[in-house]
Enzyme design. Structure first.
Site, PDB file in Angstrom:
ATOM      1  N   ASP A 185      -0.211   1.694  -3.930  1.00 21.27           N
ATOM      2  CA  ASP A 185      -1.653   1.942  -3.906  1.00 21.27           C
ATOM      3  C   ASP A 185      -2.421   0.985  -2.993  1.00 21.27           C
ATOM      4  O   ASP A 185      -3.610   0.732  -3.203  1.00 21.27           O
ATOM      5  CB  ASP A 185      -2.214   1.874  -5.329  1.00 21.27           C
ATOM      6  CG  ASP A 185      -1.954   3.158  -6.097  1.00 21.27           C
ATOM      7  OD1 ASP A 185      -1.933   4.238  -5.468  1.00 21.27           O
ATOM      8  OD2 ASP A 185      -1.759   3.097  -7.321  1.00 21.27           O
ATOM      9  N   ASP A 246      -0.140  11.005  -5.855  1.00 17.36           N
ATOM     10  CA  ASP A 246      -1.259  10.117  -5.538  1.00 17.36           C
ATOM     11  C   ASP A 246      -1.105   9.455  -4.175  1.00 17.36           C
ATOM     12  O   ASP A 246      -2.086   9.153  -3.495  1.00 17.36           O
ATOM     13  CB  ASP A 246      -1.391   8.998  -6.585  1.00 17.36           C
ATOM     14  CG  ASP A 246      -1.207   9.456  -8.014  1.00 17.36           C
ATOM     15  OD1 ASP A 246      -0.336  10.313  -8.270  1.00 17.36           O
ATOM     16  OD2 ASP A 246      -1.897   8.919  -8.902  1.00 17.36           O
TER      17      ASP A 246
END
Length: 464
Positions: A185, A246
């Site tokens: 991320d 994601d």
């Protein structure tokens, strides 16, 4: 029909504008790169083409009177040559609500930021932002507060937003020294903070942070399976073969690093992961898996997992939104039509499952009760739909724009808190179906709602 998209956020001057038009439309070598030559080439064009301008406000700001003259040439040429369809910024229905939302957001957030300086918020407690500046500094959502601040600074010029964003950016330096905290991320943490700072201010320190984060993200690439590994584990390699949808939203960090350094490794890693995601995550109907497990030694596909959705094979709505926006962004950065087609397939699936009220559940396949919602999925999907609408032709563009408008207006009218004594904006956000807690405030819900509204009123800095 061919489509040529001019992005006002990325065009820096007259020369680049003409270079992009010449390359996209195949102008002859004699093209003089001025408005007279542009008119001549456009009126002589013998193929059908749709030319779109997105982020017109930024385009006008950068090119001034030349932008006005250019727009006049485009309109005149389209009127002369019926093969050309010219479209400026997409005009959404019922723009008034977006302007009202912009005003309410800027008014409320000034009060919120004044009392939240120094915080790194994730959610709220009794309406007041919590603070993840301590042990939680590596949490994946810690860049979104910075994104909100830079969007606000870009739109208003208020120095408080920049100052607060810079403090957050420096706090995130600690994450670089936390090997367990560095994960897939990095895009979510440093695109809305360091890279946004660099794009707006040219800060060399911010550029360095962004490139450092991109290098770490690239290091998570599994060359056998051609995927970027998701979460870390306890050293037992139990998650070494896990990839998640994601991560499509983290790829723009690698695209940016390639644009800055011209090092093709970043581009190769991003596109190989996107290709793997298209093959193994996106189902024939346009729905998406959340987690896909590969053998980390051979790259062989093993299974998909339900992850944060209702269950295996279900349709976790935030995952659908990540896929919709993520593949759109890969198309924006590469021009590969395969990514555009994939984004459209996911968008069509998402739109076909929007409930009548326009409010999005945690999972499109969840039981009718409990009817838990996830407003973040609606906000993220809206951003993706708006960008997608700017890059497809005719009725398809209108349908995506209208769907985004429907989702955003539902949030604006039914799920926003405008009380200036309360720090959050978006209500009924949920992280996962099987979590103990549902329908609370989450910082990335506010970020993507702001980003979507900013897109609608032409105030956005393009972060991804």
């Amino acid at each position: 029909m061919e489509t040529c998209v001019l992005d006002g956020e990325k065009i820096t001057g007259r020369e680049e504008l003409h270079d992009r038009l010449a390359a996209s439309l195949g102008f002859p070598d004699w093209y003089g790169r001025n408005l007279d030559a542009l008119y001549d080439c456009l009126t002589d064009l013998d193929k059908e083409v749709e030319i779109r301008l997105v982020h017109e406000a930024a385009f006008r700001e950068k090119l001034g009177e030349y932008a006005t003259a250019f727009l006049g040439v485009m309109r005149d040429a389209a009127g002369e040559n019926s093969r050309i369809q010219w479209k400026g910024d997409i005009k959404m229905p019922e723009q008034d609500w977006a302007q009202q939302a912009f005003g309410k957001i800027t008014k409320k957030m000034l009060a919120v930021v004044r009392r939240s300086k120094g915080k790194v918020p994730y959610t709220t407690v009794d309406g007041i932002f919590d603070d993840w500046s301590g042990k939680g500094i590596s949490w994946w959502t810690n860049g979104f507060w910075g994104g909100m601040l830079w969007q606000l600074y870009h739109a208003t010029g208020e120095p408080l937003y920049r100052e607060t964003a810079e403090v957050l950016e420096e706090k995130l330096d600690r994450v670089f020294m936390d090997n367990g905290g560095m994960d897939h991320d990095s895009g979510f943490r440093w695109l809305p903070t360091a890279v946004a700072d660099y794009r707006l201010t040219g800060s060399p320190q911010s550029k360095n942070r962004g490139l450092r984060a991109a290098s770490d993200l690239a290091g998570r690439f599994n060359p056998v399976g051609k995927f970027i590994r998701a979460w870390n584990d306890d050293g037992d390699a139990g998650r070494a073969g896990w990839a998640i949808i994601d991560c499509m939203m983290n790829l723009p960090l690698l695209y940016w690093a390639y644009e800055e350094t011209k090092d093709p490794r970043f581009l190769h890693i991003a596109t190989m992961h996107a290709d793997t995601a298209e093959k193994y995550f996106i189902r024939p109907d346009g729905s998406a898996n959340h987690i896909v497990v590969f053998d980390p030694f051979t790259g062989e596909y093993k299974e998909s997992l339900g992850g944060q959705g209702y269950g295996q094979g279900s349709s976790w709505t935030r995952g659908q939104a990540w896929a919709l926006y993520g593949f759109t962004l890969s198309y924006i950065h590469t021009g590969n039509p395969k990514y555009l087609e994939t984004a459209a397939r996911v968008a069509d699936y998402f739109i076909s499952h929007i409930p009548e009220a326009g409010l999005i559940p945690i999972d499109f396949c969840q039981p009718p009760e409990p009817a838990w919602e996830d407003s973040t999925a609606a906000a993220i999907a809206s951003c993706g739909l708006l960008e997608l609408a700017a890059r497809v032709p005719g009725q398809q563009a209108d349908a995506y724009a209208a769907a985004a408008d429907r989702l955003l207006k539902a949030l604006y009218e039914k799920r926003c808190n405008w009380d200036e004594n309360c720090d959050y904006i978006l209500e009924k956000c949920s992280a996962a179906y099987h979590d103990e807690r549902h329908e609370f405030s989450i910082i990335y819900g506010d970020y993507y709602f702001i980003e979507a509204v900013w897109k609608r009123v032409g105030k956005e800095i393009f972060i991804w």
